[in-house]
Scaffold this motif. Structure first.
Motif, PDB file in Angstrom:
ATOM      1  N   VAL A 120       0.832  -1.203   0.000  1.00 47.18           N
ATOM      2  CA  VAL A 120       0.000   0.000   0.000  1.00 47.18           C
ATOM      3  C   VAL A 120       0.865   1.251   0.000  1.00 47.18           C
ATOM      4  CG1 VAL A 120      -1.668   1.321   1.365  1.00 47.18           C
ATOM      5  CG2 VAL A 120      -1.980  -1.150   1.049  1.00 47.18           C
TER       6      VAL A 120
ATOM      7  N   ALA B 293      -7.175   0.411   2.645  1.00 49.70           N
ATOM      8  CA  ALA B 293      -6.276  -0.223   1.675  1.00 49.70           C
ATOM      9  C   ALA B 293      -5.416  -1.299   2.335  1.00 49.70           C
ATOM     10  CB  ALA B 293      -5.402   0.833   1.000  1.00 49.70           C
TER      11      ALA B 293
ATOM     12  N   GLU C   8      -5.557  -5.298   1.521  1.00 46.20           N
ATOM     13  CA  GLU C   8      -4.335  -6.068   1.185  1.00 46.20           C
ATOM     14  C   GLU C   8      -4.212  -7.293   2.080  1.00 46.20           C
ATOM     15  OE1 GLU C   8      -1.924  -6.441  -1.178  1.00 46.20           O
ATOM     16  OE2 GLU C   8      -2.626  -4.609  -2.074  1.00 46.20           O
TER      17      GLU C   8
END
Length: 109
Positions: free
Chosen positions: A29, A97, A101
């Motif tokens: 990220v 994010a 992930e």
């Protein structure tokens, strides 16, 4: 298994989850969100708490050269207490994010 927190050897020998997926998610990220991303530092601690825990620190090119190669805790105190750096809604996309992930890494295994 119950372990006396003062028994550091027992704490070190306990099985513990790997910080690798979190490090990997933060790295992916950070690399996507900031082209100045350098690397991720992991600090695995247990000095004052009765359990081991990890701090995951992404590092960036824009960090002061005299600090980027040192532990993050050496940053000036103002950076830890100034409201402009406090966790808030401006970090929602980043947190989402990283969570996405992690979900992707879990489903891949």
């Amino acid at each position: 298994m119950s372990v006396d927190p003062s028994d550091r050897r027992s704490l070190r020998l306990q099985p513990r989850p790997s910080a690798t997926p979190v490090r990997e998610a933060v790295e992916r990220v950070s690399r996507r969100m900031d082209t100045a991303f350098r690397w991720v530092n992991l600090e695995i601690l247990g000095n004052t708490d009765g359990f081991l825990h990890a701090h995951v620190w992404p590092r960036f090119e824009w960090e002061p050269i005299d600090l980027v190669s040192k532990p993050v805790r050496l940053y000036p105190h103002d950076g830890w207490t100034d409201e402009q750096f406090a966790l808030g809604p401006q970090h929602d996309a980043l947190r989402q994010a990283i969570g996405d992930e992690l979900d992707g890494l879990r489903s891949a295994n």
